[in-house]
Write a protein that holds these residues in place. Structure first.
Motif, PDB file in Angstrom:
ATOM      1  N   ARG A 182       0.850  -1.191   0.000  1.00  0.00           N
ATOM      2  CA  ARG A 182       0.000   0.000   0.000  1.00  0.00           C
ATOM      3  C   ARG A 182       0.888   1.245   0.000  1.00  0.00           C
ATOM      4  N   SER A 183       0.382   2.306  -0.537  1.00  0.00           N
ATOM      5  CA  SER A 183       1.115   3.575  -0.500  1.00  0.00           C
ATOM      6  C   SER A 183       1.138   4.093   0.940  1.00  0.00           C
ATOM      7  N   GLN A 184       2.045   5.000   1.208  1.00  0.00           N
ATOM      8  CA  GLN A 184       2.077   5.620   2.530  1.00  0.00           C
ATOM      9  C   GLN A 184       0.792   6.397   2.790  1.00  0.00           C
ATOM     10  N   GLU A 185       0.244   7.017   1.782  1.00  0.00           N
ATOM     11  CA  GLU A 185      -1.003   7.756   1.945  1.00  0.00           C
ATOM     12  C   GLU A 185      -2.140   6.827   2.360  1.00  0.00           C
ATOM     13  N   GLN A 186      -2.214   5.654   1.717  1.00  0.00           N
ATOM     14  CA  GLN A 186      -3.254   4.686   2.066  1.00  0.00           C
ATOM     15  C   GLN A 186      -3.035   4.164   3.480  1.00  0.00           C
ATOM     16  N   ARG A 187      -1.786   3.886   3.833  1.00  0.00           N
ATOM     17  CA  ARG A 187      -1.504   3.393   5.189  1.00  0.00           C
ATOM     18  C   ARG A 187      -1.853   4.439   6.238  1.00  0.00           C
ATOM     19  N   LYS A 188      -1.576   5.708   5.957  1.00  0.00           N
ATOM     20  CA  LYS A 188      -1.941   6.770   6.907  1.00  0.00           C
ATOM     21  C   LYS A 188      -3.453   6.812   7.069  1.00  0.00           C
ATOM     22  N   ARG A 189      -4.186   6.794   5.950  1.00  0.00           N
ATOM     23  CA  ARG A 189      -5.648   6.838   6.004  1.00  0.00           C
ATOM     24  C   ARG A 189      -6.187   5.653   6.809  1.00  0.00           C
ATOM     25  N   GLU A 190      -5.667   4.461   6.552  1.00  0.00           N
ATOM     26  CA  GLU A 190      -6.144   3.268   7.261  1.00  0.00           C
ATOM     27  C   GLU A 190      -5.713   3.265   8.723  1.00  0.00           C
ATOM     28  N   ALA A 191      -4.542   3.832   9.030  1.00  0.00           N
ATOM     29  CA  ALA A 191      -4.106   3.943  10.426  1.00  0.00           C
ATOM     30  C   ALA A 191      -5.053   4.862  11.192  1.00  0.00           C
ATOM     31  N   LEU A 192      -5.425   5.982  10.593  1.00  0.00           N
ATOM     32  CA  LEU A 192      -6.351   6.910  11.245  1.00  0.00           C
ATOM     33  C   LEU A 192      -7.734   6.278  11.418  1.00  0.00           C
ATOM     34  N   GLU A 193      -8.168   5.481  10.441  1.00  0.00           N
ATOM     35  CA  GLU A 193      -9.433   4.762  10.573  1.00  0.00           C
ATOM     36  C   GLU A 193      -9.367   3.787  11.746  1.00  0.00           C
ATOM     37  N   ARG A 194      -8.249   3.086  11.885  1.00  0.00           N
ATOM     38  CA  ARG A 194      -8.080   2.127  12.984  1.00  0.00           C
ATOM     39  C   ARG A 194      -8.129   2.851  14.326  1.00  0.00           C
ATOM     40  N   LEU A 195      -7.443   3.985  14.424  1.00  0.00           N
ATOM     41  CA  LEU A 195      -7.447   4.751  15.668  1.00  0.00           C
ATOM     42  C   LEU A 195      -8.862   5.201  16.031  1.00  0.00           C
ATOM     43  N   ALA A 196      -9.649   5.523  15.044  1.00  0.00           N
ATOM     44  CA  ALA A 196     -11.008   5.991  15.291  1.00  0.00           C
ATOM     45  C   ALA A 196     -11.966   4.858  15.657  1.00  0.00           C
ATOM     46  N   ARG A 197     -11.739   3.643  15.143  1.00  0.00           N
ATOM     47  CA  ARG A 197     -12.748   2.593  15.322  1.00  0.00           C
ATOM     48  C   ARG A 197     -12.379   1.502  16.307  1.00  0.00           C
ATOM     49  N   ASP A 198     -11.099   1.168  16.462  1.00  0.00           N
ATOM     50  CA  ASP A 198     -10.730   0.090  17.382  1.00  0.00           C
ATOM     51  C   ASP A 198     -11.110   0.455  18.805  1.00  0.00           C
ATOM     52  N   ASN A 199     -11.345  -0.557  19.631  1.00  0.00           N
ATOM     53  CA  ASN A 199     -11.709  -0.324  21.021  1.00  0.00           C
ATOM     54  C   ASN A 199     -10.554  -0.510  21.985  1.00  0.00           C
ATOM     55  N   ASP A 200      -9.628  -1.384  21.650  1.00  0.00           N
ATOM     56  CA  ASP A 200      -8.543  -1.724  22.568  1.00  0.00           C
ATOM     57  C   ASP A 200      -7.197  -1.589  21.882  1.00  0.00           C
ATOM     58  N   VAL A 201      -6.167  -1.403  22.702  1.00  0.00           N
ATOM     59  CA  VAL A 201      -4.801  -1.256  22.222  1.00  0.00           C
ATOM     60  C   VAL A 201      -3.873  -2.008  23.179  1.00  0.00           C
ATOM     61  N   TRP A 202      -2.806  -2.577  22.648  1.00  0.00           N
ATOM     62  CA  TRP A 202      -1.762  -3.159  23.485  1.00  0.00           C
ATOM     63  C   TRP A 202      -0.866  -2.025  23.948  1.00  0.00           C
ATOM     64  N   VAL A 203      -0.658  -1.930  25.254  1.00  0.00           N
ATOM     65  CA  VAL A 203       0.133  -0.859  25.861  1.00  0.00           C
ATOM     66  C   VAL A 203       1.380  -1.477  26.484  1.00  0.00           C
ATOM     67  N   ALA A 204       2.551  -1.056  25.993  1.00  0.00           N
ATOM     68  CA  ALA A 204       3.828  -1.565  26.494  1.00  0.00           C
ATOM     69  C   ALA A 204       4.558  -0.468  27.252  1.00  0.00           C
ATOM     70  N   THR A 205       4.949  -0.783  28.482  1.00  0.00           N
ATOM     71  CA  THR A 205       5.720   0.129  29.322  1.00  0.00           C
ATOM     72  C   THR A 205       6.829  -0.674  29.993  1.00  0.00           C
ATOM     73  N   ALA A 206       7.703   0.024  30.712  1.00  0.00           N
ATOM     74  CA  ALA A 206       8.735  -0.642  31.505  1.00  0.00           C
ATOM     75  C   ALA A 206       8.963   0.165  32.771  1.00  0.00           C
ATOM     76  N   ASP A 207       9.367  -0.534  33.822  1.00  0.00           N
ATOM     77  CA  ASP A 207       9.671   0.185  35.058  1.00  0.00           C
ATOM     78  C   ASP A 207      11.118   0.661  35.043  1.00  0.00           C
ATOM     79  N   GLY A 208      11.566   1.254  36.115  1.00  0.00           N
ATOM     80  CA  GLY A 208      12.905   1.820  36.192  1.00  0.00           C
ATOM     81  C   GLY A 208      14.027   0.820  36.048  1.00  0.00           C
ATOM     82  N   THR A 209      13.736  -0.453  36.309  1.00  0.00           N
ATOM     83  CA  THR A 209      14.758  -1.492  36.160  1.00  0.00           C
ATOM     84  C   THR A 209      14.715  -2.137  34.776  1.00  0.00           C
TER      85      THR A 209
END
Length: 159
Positions: free
Chosen positions: A15-42
């Motif tokens: 896909r073109s970058q333009e199409q991927r941007k459009r589809e990424a924004l659609e995903r952000l608008a419609r998805d309900n959940d996201v995987w969140v990755a963090t780390a502690d100080g260690t």
């Protein structure tokens, strides 16, 4: 069926970058959940799924300030978010700013609750809010899309 699910597979090429941007924004608008990755100080990693709301500029999360994700976000402000599945992923590296219920801007809690069907403001008092500002956003499906996968750098769209 969404545009990301119905896009041609195989020899049609990436896909073109333009199409991927459009589809990424659609995903952000419609998805309900996201995987969140963090780390502690260690460096101990933590990966959890959380509900979210996209306001067009930032991703909003709510989690308890007493759990590892809440503590990690409050301490470092660093986060990675992964939307979608392994063959159509949107990866966001961002910075998090914690807000209490009292600091929450008007409309954010209502919009979050309307999208998710759950209102953290009415849940346990240890829930706090995090506004995630994207710094880097990448979107790709398969190996042919690895080149050009970076669509945002330093918070600015490249496409």
């Amino acid at each position: 069926m969404t545009s990301a699910d119905s896009r041609p597979k195989g020899p049609s090429g990436p896909r073109s970058q333009e199409q991927r941007k459009r589809e990424a924004l659609e995903r952000l608008a419609r998805d309900n959940d996201v995987w969140v990755a963090t780390a502690d100080g260690t460096g101990e990693p933590c990966l959890v799924p959380l509900a979210f709301w996209w306001d067009g500029e930032a991703v909003w999360l709510a989690t308890r300030d007493t759990n590892p994700t809440g503590r990690n976000l409050a301490a470092s402000g660093r986060v990675r978010l992964s939307f979608g599945h392994t063959r159509d992923v949107v990866l966001v590296h961002g910075t998090a700013r914690m807000l209490t219920r009292e600091e929450l801007p008007a409309g954010v809690g209502d919009a979050f609750a309307a999208k998710d069907g759950w209102d953290p403001r009415e849940d346990h008092p240890s829930y706090v809010w995090f506004r995630i500002s994207p710094e880097l956003l990448q979107a790709w499906g398969t190996v042919p899309e690895m080149a050009g996968r970076t669509l945002m750098r330093e918070g600015k769209w490249l496409v």
